[in-house]
Motif scaffolding. Structure first.
Motif, PDB file in Angstrom:
ATOM      1  N   ALA A  57     -14.969 -12.081  14.657  1.00 51.33           N
ATOM      2  CA  ALA A  57     -15.812 -11.444  15.672  1.00 51.33           C
ATOM      3  C   ALA A  57     -17.012 -10.749  15.040  1.00 51.33           C
ATOM      4  O   ALA A  57     -18.129 -10.779  15.581  1.00 51.33           O
ATOM      5  N   ALA A  58     -16.792 -10.135  13.879  1.00 53.82           N
ATOM      6  CA  ALA A  58     -17.868  -9.393  13.216  1.00 53.82           C
ATOM      7  C   ALA A  58     -18.748 -10.285  12.347  1.00 53.82           C
ATOM      8  O   ALA A  58     -19.834  -9.866  11.926  1.00 53.82           O
ATOM      9  N   GLY A  59     -18.281 -11.479  12.082  1.00 51.82           N
ATOM     10  CA  GLY A  59     -19.052 -12.391  11.240  1.00 51.82           C
ATOM     11  C   GLY A  59     -19.097 -11.964   9.794  1.00 51.82           C
ATOM     12  O   GLY A  59     -20.124 -12.111   9.119  1.00 51.82           O
ATOM     13  N   LEU A  60     -17.991 -11.440   9.286  1.00 54.69           N
ATOM     14  CA  LEU A  60     -17.932 -11.029   7.881  1.00 54.69           C
ATOM     15  C   LEU A  60     -16.537 -11.285   7.320  1.00 54.69           C
ATOM     16  O   LEU A  60     -15.610 -11.592   8.060  1.00 54.69           O
ATOM     17  N   SER A  61     -16.413 -11.140   6.018  1.00 56.96           N
ATOM     18  CA  SER A  61     -15.112 -11.345   5.378  1.00 56.96           C
ATOM     19  C   SER A  61     -14.880 -10.265   4.328  1.00 56.96           C
ATOM     20  O   SER A  61     -15.816  -9.611   3.866  1.00 56.96           O
ATOM     21  N   SER A  62     -13.626 -10.081   4.007  1.00 56.59           N
ATOM     22  CA  SER A  62     -13.212  -9.148   2.960  1.00 56.59           C
ATOM     23  C   SER A  62     -13.674  -7.707   3.163  1.00 56.59           C
ATOM     24  O   SER A  62     -14.214  -7.071   2.243  1.00 56.59           O
ATOM     25  N   PRO A  63     -13.480  -7.134   4.366  1.00 59.69           N
ATOM     26  CA  PRO A  63     -13.771  -5.715   4.520  1.00 59.69           C
ATOM     27  C   PRO A  63     -12.694  -4.893   3.820  1.00 59.69           C
ATOM     28  O   PRO A  63     -11.622  -5.395   3.489  1.00 59.69           O
ATOM     29  N   THR A  64     -12.983  -3.638   3.594  1.00 56.10           N
ATOM     30  CA  THR A  64     -11.948  -2.732   3.121  1.00 56.10           C
ATOM     31  C   THR A  64     -10.885  -2.620   4.207  1.00 56.10           C
ATOM     32  O   THR A  64     -11.219  -2.535   5.392  1.00 56.10           O
ATOM     33  N   THR A  65      -9.604  -2.660   3.844  1.00 51.76           N
ATOM     34  CA  THR A  65      -8.546  -2.543   4.845  1.00 51.76           C
ATOM     35  C   THR A  65      -7.862  -1.182   4.733  1.00 51.76           C
ATOM     36  O   THR A  65      -7.673  -0.665   3.634  1.00 51.76           O
ATOM     37  N   LEU A  66      -7.512  -0.646   5.868  1.00 53.26           N
ATOM     38  CA  LEU A  66      -6.905   0.676   5.944  1.00 53.26           C
ATOM     39  C   LEU A  66      -5.780   0.609   6.963  1.00 53.26           C
ATOM     40  O   LEU A  66      -5.981   0.124   8.091  1.00 53.26           O
ATOM     41  N   THR A  67      -4.586   1.059   6.607  1.00 46.41           N
ATOM     42  CA  THR A  67      -3.464   1.045   7.533  1.00 46.41           C
ATOM     43  C   THR A  67      -3.438   2.337   8.346  1.00 46.41           C
ATOM     44  O   THR A  67      -3.488   3.428   7.784  1.00 46.41           O
ATOM     45  N   VAL A  68      -3.363   2.177   9.657  1.00 48.39           N
ATOM     46  CA  VAL A  68      -3.282   3.327  10.562  1.00 48.39           C
ATOM     47  C   VAL A  68      -1.829   3.478  10.982  1.00 48.39           C
ATOM     48  O   VAL A  68      -1.228   2.560  11.535  1.00 48.39           O
ATOM     49  N   ASN A  69      -1.254   4.651  10.719  1.00 50.51           N
ATOM     50  CA  ASN A  69       0.148   4.895  11.056  1.00 50.51           C
ATOM     51  C   ASN A  69       0.299   6.110  11.960  1.00 50.51           C
ATOM     52  O   ASN A  69      -0.701   6.695  12.415  1.00 50.51           O
ATOM     53  N   GLY A  70       1.520   6.503  12.196  1.00 50.09           N
ATOM     54  CA  GLY A  70       1.763   7.644  13.079  1.00 50.09           C
ATOM     55  C   GLY A  70       1.105   8.918  12.593  1.00 50.09           C
ATOM     56  O   GLY A  70       0.617   9.726  13.389  1.00 50.09           O
ATOM     57  N   SER A  71       1.072   9.109  11.290  1.00 56.18           N
ATOM     58  CA  SER A  71       0.447  10.310  10.737  1.00 56.18           C
ATOM     59  C   SER A  71      -1.057  10.333  11.022  1.00 56.18           C
ATOM     60  O   SER A  71      -1.646  11.399  11.219  1.00 56.18           O
ATOM     61  N   THR A  72      -1.674   9.158  11.051  1.00 58.50           N
ATOM     62  CA  THR A  72      -3.104   9.073  11.390  1.00 58.50           C
ATOM     63  C   THR A  72      -3.327   9.517  12.828  1.00 58.50           C
ATOM     64  O   THR A  72      -4.280  10.253  13.132  1.00 58.50           O
ATOM     65  N   LEU A  73      -2.429   9.080  13.718  1.00 53.25           N
ATOM     66  CA  LEU A  73      -2.526   9.477  15.121  1.00 53.25           C
ATOM     67  C   LEU A  73      -2.349  10.984  15.272  1.00 53.25           C
ATOM     68  O   LEU A  73      -3.071  11.635  16.035  1.00 53.25           O
TER      69      LEU A  73
END
Length: 328
Positions: A57-73
């Motif tokens: 959708a964004a037309g890009l590859s290999s972005p930085t990945t970040l896991t969102v968990n309950g603590s983030t919420l």
């Protein structure tokens, strides 16, 4: 006879006087690394599919990945009244791409052909981002399973922190209050003729811009009455004056009071981002706002002509009474 000539002259003079009367994706900011925030509850297959969906959708590859968990919420959403725990599940995900211009653009991306974001709309995400202090960004949102979309919004805030731009906590809290308020109002009015989530979010974006202008970018505190007048004006402009009930009007006023207290109006670019949001919402639904403008113009014209007619009637009634009095 002289008086009759005066009357005729006044009549002629009076007659003479009255007869004369788009989601557009912008270029990326290359100094800011795009971040994909992925829900912790995704299976391996879903995680891979979600990342692929967002990248495409964004037309890009290999972005930085970040896991969102309950603590983030808990960190980003609970201060505004949510009740997440460290064990809460997260499925909705986002890809955040900073841009140099263009305001805030949000695209809810279908996952395997289905929109699984059940509650938060694109325009609600955008308004919340403005309040939180986000400027010029492309946000892509998706979920592998049906979910309200809160996890993706927490992910947006986390993505900015990942790039060294920690957003103000008070503004994030106000943004969460905004999402909750607007989503509930939309749900309550979704079946009413003339109601649209776009109209409401356009009105709210206009309210923010008006507040920034009238407060001199937050240097002056607006009273609740002043904010109420701004709310009424924007609701009328968006033809929602008779649709939004008094309780919902009060909720919007309270929301704007919270936004003012958060310091959002003082944020650099807040007014500009709100204006860009309103322009973009209108551009994305040209037929809706064209019909609205036509309707409002016709009402304004009718009201204006009615006022002219009332003025003519009052003038000649007074003039006739004066003439009659001269002959008595």
């Amino acid at each position: 006879m002289k008086k009759l000539f005066c009357f005729a002259g006044a009549l002629a003079l009076a007659v003479g006087v009255f007869a004369g009367r788009t989601a557009t994706v912008k270029a990326a900011d290359t100094t800011w690394q795009p971040v994909a925030t992925l829900g912790v509850s995704l299976t391996d297959a879903q995680r891979s599919g979600t990342l692929s969906t967002l990248e495409k959708a964004a037309g890009l590859s290999s972005p930085t990945t970040l896991t969102v968990n309950g603590s983030t919420l808990v960190k980003y959403l609970n201060p505004s009244g949510s009740t997440f725990t460290a064990n809460s599940g997260v499925w909705s995900s986002a890809l955040v791409q900073k841009t140099s211009t263009g305001g805030i653009n949000v695209t809810i991306v279908p996952y395997d052909g289905k929109n699984n974001i059940t509650t938060i709309t694109e325009d609600q995400y955008r308004n919340a981002a403005v309040t939180a202090g986000v400027t010029n960004a492309n946000l892509f949102i998706t979920s592998a399973t049906p979910i309200d979309g809160s996890g993706a919004l927490a992910g947006v805030y986390a993505a900015f922190a990942e790039n060294g731009e920690t957003l103000d906590a008070s503004q994030i809290n106000a943004a969460q209050d905004e999402v909750d308020t607007l989503s509930k109002i939309t749900d309550a009015n979704k079946d009413k003729d003339g109601y649209s989530d776009k109209l409401l979010n356009n009105a709210v974006a206009g309210m923010k811009s008006d507040m920034a202008s009238q407060s001199n970018s937050g240097s002056q505190t607006l009273s609740q009455n002043q904010i109420g007048n701004i709310v009424d004006s924007q609701l009328e402009k968006n033809n929602l004056g008779t649709i939004i009930n008094n309780n919902q009007r009060t909720q919007i006023i309270n929301l704007l009071v919270t936004i003012q207290k958060s310091g959002a109006l003082q944020s650099s670019g807040f007014k500009q981002q709100a204006e860009k949001l309103a322009d973009s919402i209108q551009d994305s639904a040209k037929s809706l706002f064209s019909d609205l403008k036509t309707k409002l113009n016709s009402e304004d014209t009718r009201n204006f002509l009615q006022k002219i007619w009332d003025a003519i009637v009052d003038f000649f009634t007074s003039l006739w009474n004066w003439v009659v009095a001269q002959f008595n």
